[in-house]
Design a protein around this motif. Structure first.
Motif, PDB file in Angstrom:
ATOM      1  N   ASP A   1      -2.736  34.671 -44.974  1.00 41.42           N
ATOM      2  CA  ASP A   1      -2.072  35.550 -46.074  1.00 41.42           C
ATOM      3  C   ASP A   1      -1.410  34.307 -47.062  1.00 41.42           C
ATOM      4  OD1 ASP A   1      -1.152  36.262 -43.163  1.00 41.42           O
ATOM      5  OD2 ASP A   1      -1.992  37.748 -44.453  1.00 41.42           O
ATOM      6  N   VAL A   2      -1.097  34.782 -48.319  1.00 39.69           N
ATOM      7  CA  VAL A   2      -0.519  33.834 -49.155  1.00 39.69           C
ATOM      8  C   VAL A   2       0.522  34.013 -49.574  1.00 39.69           C
ATOM      9  CG1 VAL A   2      -2.943  33.124 -50.356  1.00 39.69           C
ATOM     10  CG2 VAL A   2      -1.565  35.255 -51.059  1.00 39.69           C
ATOM     11  N   SER A   3       1.543  35.160 -49.150  1.00 40.47           N
ATOM     12  CA  SER A   3       2.863  35.495 -49.402  1.00 40.47           C
ATOM     13  C   SER A   3       3.664  35.476 -48.218  1.00 40.47           C
ATOM     14  CB  SER A   3       3.053  36.544 -50.287  1.00 40.47           C
ATOM     15  OG  SER A   3       2.654  37.654 -49.430  1.00 40.47           O
ATOM     16  N   ALA A   4       4.657  34.901 -48.209  1.00 40.88           N
ATOM     17  CA  ALA A   4       5.641  35.230 -47.078  1.00 40.88           C
ATOM     18  C   ALA A   4       5.960  36.361 -46.538  1.00 40.88           C
ATOM     19  CB  ALA A   4       6.997  34.323 -47.130  1.00 40.88           C
ATOM     20  N   GLY A   5       5.720  37.485 -47.423  1.00 38.25           N
ATOM     21  CA  GLY A   5       6.079  38.987 -47.009  1.00 38.25           C
ATOM     22  C   GLY A   5       4.881  39.424 -46.369  1.00 38.25           C
ATOM     23  N   GLN A   6       3.741  38.959 -46.263  1.00 40.14           N
ATOM     24  CA  GLN A   6       2.671  39.716 -45.785  1.00 40.14           C
ATOM     25  C   GLN A   6       2.845  39.420 -44.259  1.00 40.14           C
ATOM     26  OE1 GLN A   6      -0.488  37.868 -48.567  1.00 40.14           O
ATOM     27  NE2 GLN A   6      -1.443  39.993 -48.208  1.00 40.14           N
ATOM     28  N   GLY A   7       2.091  40.438 -43.535  1.00 35.55           N
ATOM     29  CA  GLY A   7       1.961  40.223 -42.096  1.00 35.55           C
ATOM     30  C   GLY A   7       3.035  40.433 -41.295  1.00 35.55           C
ATOM     31  N   LYS A   8       4.689  40.861 -41.591  1.00 37.26           N
ATOM     32  CA  LYS A   8       5.700  40.808 -41.029  1.00 37.26           C
ATOM     33  C   LYS A   8       5.957  41.885 -40.193  1.00 37.26           C
ATOM     34  CE  LYS A   8       8.793  37.850 -43.939  1.00 37.26           C
ATOM     35  NZ  LYS A   8       9.974  37.643 -44.802  1.00 37.26           N
TER      36      LYS A   8
ATOM     37  N   ARG B   1      -1.676  20.877 -47.268  1.00 35.68           N
ATOM     38  CA  ARG B   1      -1.805  22.061 -46.720  1.00 35.68           C
ATOM     39  C   ARG B   1      -2.230  22.126 -45.320  1.00 35.68           C
ATOM     40  NH1 ARG B   1      -1.322  26.249 -50.034  1.00 35.68           N
ATOM     41  NH2 ARG B   1      -1.737  28.324 -49.318  1.00 35.68           N
ATOM     42  N   LEU B   2      -1.886  23.327 -44.463  1.00 41.28           N
ATOM     43  CA  LEU B   2      -1.989  23.306 -43.108  1.00 41.28           C
ATOM     44  C   LEU B   2      -2.776  24.846 -42.853  1.00 41.28           C
ATOM     45  CD1 LEU B   2      -1.725  22.840 -39.899  1.00 41.28           C
ATOM     46  CD2 LEU B   2       0.637  23.870 -40.286  1.00 41.28           C
ATOM     47  N   LEU B   3      -3.770  24.568 -42.141  1.00 42.06           N
ATOM     48  CA  LEU B   3      -4.613  25.806 -41.469  1.00 42.06           C
ATOM     49  C   LEU B   3      -4.321  25.923 -40.109  1.00 42.06           C
ATOM     50  CD1 LEU B   3      -6.564  28.216 -41.692  1.00 42.06           C
ATOM     51  CD2 LEU B   3      -8.402  26.416 -41.086  1.00 42.06           C
ATOM     52  N   ILE B   4      -3.687  26.911 -39.638  1.00 42.47           N
ATOM     53  CA  ILE B   4      -3.589  27.426 -38.277  1.00 42.47           C
ATOM     54  C   ILE B   4      -4.683  28.337 -37.781  1.00 42.47           C
ATOM     55  CG2 ILE B   4      -2.061  28.267 -36.341  1.00 42.47           C
ATOM     56  CD1 ILE B   4       0.179  27.823 -38.489  1.00 42.47           C
TER      57      ILE B   4
ATOM     58  N   LEU C   1       8.217  26.098 -47.273  1.00 41.78           N
ATOM     59  CA  LEU C   1       7.051  25.377 -47.084  1.00 41.78           C
ATOM     60  C   LEU C   1       5.962  25.907 -46.202  1.00 41.78           C
ATOM     61  CD1 LEU C   1       5.763  22.686 -47.055  1.00 41.78           C
ATOM     62  CD2 LEU C   1       6.829  22.215 -44.622  1.00 41.78           C
ATOM     63  N   PHE C   2       6.416  26.892 -45.517  1.00 40.23           N
ATOM     64  CA  PHE C   2       5.260  27.806 -44.613  1.00 40.23           C
ATOM     65  C   PHE C   2       4.809  28.793 -45.627  1.00 40.23           C
ATOM     66  CE2 PHE C   2       3.846  30.581 -41.521  1.00 40.23           C
ATOM     67  CZ  PHE C   2       3.268  29.822 -40.414  1.00 40.23           C
ATOM     68  N   SER C   3       5.610  29.274 -46.478  1.00 40.92           N
ATOM     69  CA  SER C   3       5.088  30.342 -47.436  1.00 40.92           C
ATOM     70  C   SER C   3       4.173  29.700 -48.440  1.00 40.92           C
ATOM     71  CB  SER C   3       6.265  30.987 -48.386  1.00 40.92           C
ATOM     72  OG  SER C   3       5.619  31.810 -49.273  1.00 40.92           O
ATOM     73  N   CYS C   4       4.465  28.347 -49.016  1.00 43.04           N
ATOM     74  CA  CYS C   4       3.396  27.794 -50.117  1.00 43.04           C
ATOM     75  C   CYS C   4       2.138  26.914 -49.601  1.00 43.04           C
ATOM     76  CB  CYS C   4       4.270  26.909 -50.762  1.00 43.04           C
ATOM     77  SG  CYS C   4       4.486  25.172 -50.053  1.00 43.04           S
ATOM     78  N   CYS C   5       2.216  26.551 -48.289  1.00 40.86           N
ATOM     79  CA  CYS C   5       1.385  25.681 -47.715  1.00 40.86           C
ATOM     80  C   CYS C   5       0.746  25.833 -46.605  1.00 40.86           C
ATOM     81  CB  CYS C   5       2.121  24.421 -47.690  1.00 40.86           C
ATOM     82  SG  CYS C   5       2.777  23.814 -49.337  1.00 40.86           S
ATOM     83  N   VAL C   6       1.008  26.998 -45.853  1.00 37.89           N
ATOM     84  CA  VAL C   6       0.421  27.275 -44.588  1.00 37.89           C
ATOM     85  C   VAL C   6      -0.769  28.368 -44.683  1.00 37.89           C
ATOM     86  CG1 VAL C   6       0.657  28.093 -42.296  1.00 37.89           C
ATOM     87  CG2 VAL C   6       2.393  26.422 -43.484  1.00 37.89           C
ATOM     88  N   ASP C   7      -2.026  28.441 -44.213  1.00 42.15           N
ATOM     89  CA  ASP C   7      -2.768  29.190 -44.140  1.00 42.15           C
ATOM     90  C   ASP C   7      -2.958  29.739 -42.626  1.00 42.15           C
ATOM     91  OD1 ASP C   7      -3.223  29.598 -46.888  1.00 42.15           O
ATOM     92  OD2 ASP C   7      -4.727  27.851 -46.805  1.00 42.15           O
ATOM     93  N   ILE C   8      -3.604  31.199 -42.514  1.00 43.04           N
ATOM     94  CA  ILE C   8      -3.660  31.365 -41.354  1.00 43.04           C
ATOM     95  C   ILE C   8      -5.064  32.073 -41.072  1.00 43.04           C
ATOM     96  CG2 ILE C   8      -2.746  33.012 -39.350  1.00 43.04           C
ATOM     97  CD1 ILE C   8      -0.139  32.819 -40.593  1.00 43.04           C
ATOM     98  N   ASP C   9      -5.757  31.623 -40.044  1.00 36.55           N
ATOM     99  CA  ASP C   9      -7.202  32.145 -39.655  1.00 36.55           C
ATOM    100  C   ASP C   9      -6.886  33.023 -38.142  1.00 36.55           C
ATOM    101  OD1 ASP C   9      -9.665  32.370 -38.820  1.00 36.55           O
ATOM    102  OD2 ASP C   9      -9.515  30.666 -37.516  1.00 36.55           O
ATOM    103  N   ARG C  10      -7.155  34.305 -38.393  1.00 34.98           N
ATOM    104  CA  ARG C  10      -7.186  35.098 -37.155  1.00 34.98           C
ATOM    105  C   ARG C  10      -8.441  35.609 -36.688  1.00 34.98           C
ATOM    106  NH1 ARG C  10      -2.797  37.142 -40.689  1.00 34.98           N
ATOM    107  NH2 ARG C  10      -0.850  37.020 -39.479  1.00 34.98           N
ATOM    108  N   ALA C  11      -9.591  35.054 -37.270  1.00 35.42           N
ATOM    109  CA  ALA C  11     -11.075  35.309 -36.990  1.00 35.42           C
ATOM    110  C   ALA C  11     -11.625  34.593 -35.732  1.00 35.42           C
ATOM    111  CB  ALA C  11     -12.088  35.211 -38.309  1.00 35.42           C
ATOM    112  N   ALA C  12     -11.365  33.292 -35.659  1.00 36.15           N
ATOM    113  CA  ALA C  12     -11.676  32.437 -34.691  1.00 36.15           C
ATOM    114  C   ALA C  12     -11.256  32.854 -33.302  1.00 36.15           C
ATOM    115  CB  ALA C  12     -11.467  30.972 -34.909  1.00 36.15           C
TER     116      ALA C  12
END
Length: 238
Positions: A231-238, A94-97, A119-130
């Protein structure tokens, strides 16, 4: 009793008896301060030379070993591309950006990296707080702990790697960090000395690294913002 002429001449021309000790007492602390300042300057310049030389010899591993996860610190397209390549090649589960701008959507990131949508949908997490490297370390520590990862590949630029490892190492105490430095400019063989832009970046990063070292004597305060995961789904944040 009468004073002789010789006594009068000798006494009149002599300085006060205690003037030399006074000057000695004044000069001694001044010399000590100047000596300390000179020593500090030598240490600072010498430390910068070591730092620049160390960074210039960091290279991107050709075939890094596998880890439980990958963390990339935002700050350049090349970092994101390298992290996605590692994920696609199975180097991490898994990847955290970390440190994504709040206005950047998940869809925009996926398109920018050119990564596989599934792959981006299932295995990528996004941190917007840092907001900075300290924040990257705080949010990454929460993410690693929540997934119980034991090993992490850390992706960032070569000049940023020493400070990133320092900040991350303070919080990721139960996980092994594997550095994956991204090299945009070859600074080997003292090349940084002839590149003003590289010299400026290295000097700035060295100063921040020293501040990070100084922070080691200050107890860390717990972060009260709570866990910030992607986000955990590809549809969020579009």
């Amino acid at each position: 009793m009468a004073m002789s002429g010789q006594d009068s001449i000798d006494t009149a021309g002599a300085p006060p008896a205690d003037s030399s000790p006074v000057r000695f007492r004044v000069r001694t602390p001044l010399r000590a301060v100047l000596g300390l300042l000179l020593f500090a300057v030598i240490c600072f310049v010498g430390g910068f030379g070591w730092f620049a030389n160390h960074v210039s010899h960091l290279t991107t591993p050709a075939d890094p070993g596998k880890a439980d996860a990958i963390i990339v610190l935002t700050g350049g397209q090349s970092r994101l591309d390298a992290a996605m390549n590692l994920l696609e090649s199975g180097k991490g589960q898994r990847l955290l950006i970390s440190g994504v701008h709040p206005s950047a959507s998940r869809f925009q990131l996926q398109k920018a990296t050119g990564g596989d949508e599934a792959l981006f949908s299932c295995c990528v997490d996004i941190d917007r707080a840092a907001l900075d490297t300290i924040g990257n370390a705080e949010e990454s520590a929460k993410w690693v702990e929540s997934h119980a990862y034991d090993s992490v590949i850390l992706v960032t630029n070569n000049y940023h790697m020493p400070r990133s490892l320092l900040e991350m190492g303070r919080l990721l105490r139960h996980a092994t960090l594997e550095p994956y430095p991204v090299v945009n400019t070859d600074l080997g063989n003292g090349g940084w000395l002839t590149k003003p832009q590289a010299l400026r970046v290295l000097f700035t990063e060295y100063s921040k690294y020293l501040l990070a070292l100084a922070r080691g004597v200050v107890p860390l305060k717990p972060n009260q913002r709570g866990v910030t995961l992607a986000d955990v789904s590809a549809g969020q944040g579009k």
